[in-house]
Design a protein around this motif. Sequence first.
Motif, short mmCIF file in Angstrom:
data_model
loop_
_atom_site.label_atom_id
_atom_site.label_comp_id
_atom_site.label_asym_id
_atom_site.label_seq_id
_atom_site.Cartn_x
_atom_site.Cartn_y
_atom_site.Cartn_z
N LEU A 17 0.84 -1.21 0.00
CA LEU A 17 0.00 0.00 0.00
C LEU A 17 0.87 1.25 0.00
O LEU A 17 0.65 2.17 -0.79
N ASN A 18 1.85 1.26 0.88
CA ASN A 18 2.74 2.43 0.96
C ASN A 18 3.48 2.66 -0.35
O ASN A 18 3.58 3.78 -0.82
N LEU A 19 4.01 1.60 -0.93
CA LEU A 19 4.75 1.74 -2.18
C LEU A 19 3.86 2.26 -3.30
O LEU A 19 4.28 3.10 -4.09
N GLY A 20 2.65 1.75 -3.38
CA GLY A 20 1.73 2.19 -4.43
C GLY A 20 1.40 3.66 -4.33
O GLY A 20 1.38 4.39 -5.32
N ILE A 21 1.16 4.12 -3.12
CA ILE A 21 0.84 5.53 -2.92
C ILE A 21 2.04 6.40 -3.26
O ILE A 21 1.91 7.43 -3.93
N VAL A 22 3.21 5.98 -2.81
CA VAL A 22 4.42 6.76 -3.10
C VAL A 22 4.64 6.86 -4.60
O VAL A 22 4.92 7.94 -5.13
N VAL A 23 4.52 5.75 -5.31
CA VAL A 23 4.72 5.77 -6.76
C VAL A 23 3.72 6.70 -7.42
O VAL A 23 4.07 7.50 -8.28
N ALA A 24 2.47 6.63 -7.00
CA ALA A 24 1.43 7.46 -7.63
C ALA A 24 1.62 8.95 -7.35
O ALA A 24 1.30 9.78 -8.19
N LEU A 25 2.16 9.28 -6.17
CA LEU A 25 2.25 10.69 -5.80
C LEU A 25 3.59 11.34 -6.11
O LEU A 25 3.65 12.53 -6.39
N VAL A 26 4.66 10.58 -6.04
CA VAL A 26 5.98 11.18 -6.10
C VAL A 26 6.57 11.21 -7.49
O VAL A 26 7.19 12.20 -7.89
N ILE A 27 6.39 10.19 -8.26
CA ILE A 27 7.06 10.09 -9.56
C ILE A 27 6.25 10.83 -10.61
O ILE A 27 5.16 10.44 -10.94
N ARG A 28 6.81 11.91 -11.13
CA ARG A 28 6.11 12.74 -12.10
C ARG A 28 7.05 13.35 -13.12
O ARG A 28 7.19 14.55 -13.16
N PRO A 29 7.70 12.62 -13.98
CA PRO A 29 8.57 13.27 -14.96
C PRO A 29 7.80 13.99 -16.07
O PRO A 29 7.30 15.06 -15.85
N PRO A 31 4.81 14.80 -19.03
CA PRO A 31 3.37 14.65 -19.13
C PRO A 31 2.99 13.47 -20.03
O PRO A 31 3.63 13.25 -21.05
N PRO A 32 1.95 12.73 -19.65
CA PRO A 32 1.52 11.60 -20.47
C PRO A 32 0.67 12.08 -21.66
O PRO A 32 0.10 13.16 -21.63
N ARG A 33 0.61 11.23 -22.67
CA ARG A 33 -0.34 11.49 -23.76
C ARG A 33 -1.73 11.15 -23.25
O ARG A 33 -1.89 10.26 -22.43
N PRO A 34 -2.75 11.84 -23.72
CA PRO A 34 -4.10 11.52 -23.25
C PRO A 34 -4.58 10.19 -23.83
O PRO A 34 -4.96 10.12 -24.98
N VAL A 35 -4.52 9.16 -23.01
CA VAL A 35 -5.01 7.84 -23.37
C VAL A 35 -5.72 7.27 -22.17
O VAL A 35 -5.68 7.83 -21.09
N ASP A 36 -6.32 6.12 -22.33
CA ASP A 36 -7.08 5.57 -21.21
C ASP A 36 -6.15 5.07 -20.11
O ASP A 36 -4.99 4.82 -20.31
N ILE A 37 -6.69 4.95 -18.88
CA ILE A 37 -5.87 4.69 -17.71
C ILE A 37 -5.09 3.38 -17.78
O ILE A 37 -3.99 3.29 -17.27
N ALA A 38 -5.63 2.37 -18.41
CA ALA A 38 -4.93 1.09 -18.50
C ALA A 38 -3.65 1.21 -19.31
O ALA A 38 -2.72 0.44 -19.12
N ALA A 39 -3.60 2.20 -20.20
CA ALA A 39 -2.42 2.35 -21.05
C ALA A 39 -1.49 3.45 -20.54
O ALA A 39 -0.56 3.82 -21.23
N GLN A 40 -1.74 3.99 -19.34
CA GLN A 40 -0.89 5.05 -18.80
C GLN A 40 0.53 4.55 -18.60
O GLN A 40 0.75 3.42 -18.19
N PRO A 41 1.53 5.41 -18.88
CA PRO A 41 2.91 5.02 -18.64
C PRO A 41 3.17 4.86 -17.14
O PRO A 41 2.43 5.40 -16.32
N GLN A 42 4.22 4.15 -16.81
CA GLN A 42 4.58 3.92 -15.42
C GLN A 42 4.84 5.25 -14.70
O GLN A 42 4.49 5.43 -13.57
N HIS A 43 5.50 6.19 -15.38
CA HIS A 43 5.82 7.49 -14.79
C HIS A 43 4.99 8.55 -15.49
O HIS A 43 4.98 8.64 -16.70
N LEU A 44 4.29 9.37 -14.69
CA LEU A 44 3.50 10.42 -15.30
C LEU A 44 3.53 11.65 -14.43
O LEU A 44 3.84 11.59 -13.25
#
Length: 157
Positions: A17-29, A31-44
Motif C-alpha cells: 500500500l505504501n509503495l503504491g501511494i508513493v509511486v502514484a504521488l511522487v514520480i512525475r517526470p 506529461p503523459p499522452r491523453p489515453v485511457d488509464i490502462a495504457a498510462q505510462p509507469q511514470h507520469l
Amino acid sequence: MNRPAWTRYLLAASLALNLGIVVALVIRPSPPRPVDIAAQPQHLNLQDYLKLTPDQRTQWQALEPAFLQELAANWQDIRQHRETLVRHIFAAAPDRKAIDAEQAAIAALQEAQQQRVIAQLLAERSVLDEEQRKRLMDLLLHRYSQESTEEELLHRD
C-alpha cells in the motif's frame, strides 16, 4: 516471541500500500499522452494527468515539499531497520528478540508513513474537483492492482 504468519502478510500488504501511494504521488517526470488509464505510462506528471488549474497547481505544490521530505526520511529509516533485520535473520545465531524488535520498529515506521500518506491524500483531495478526485482514485486503484512487493518478485519463478 513467535509471530503468526498472518502478521508477515499484513506487513507485506502494508508495504505494498505504501509503495503504491508513493509511486502514484511522487514520480512525475514528463506529461503523459491523453489515453485511457490502462495504457498510462509507469511514470507520469500527476498534475498534468489530473488537469489541475493554475490555482490548483499552486495549492498542490504548497502541499508537497514537507510531505516529500518526511517521506524520504521515513523511507531511509525503514531501509536501515530492514538491513538490520536481514542481518539479524542471517546471523550465525539469530536473536529472535532482536528480530522482533526490528520488525516492530519497521511496522511502527510504516504505520506513521501510512498516516502521513493518508493525511497528504486528504489534503490533496481538498484541492481537487469531483472529476479530478475520480481520476486520482482510479489511478491509485489501478496501480495497487498491478503492484508486487520486492520480496514477492524475488520469490517468483
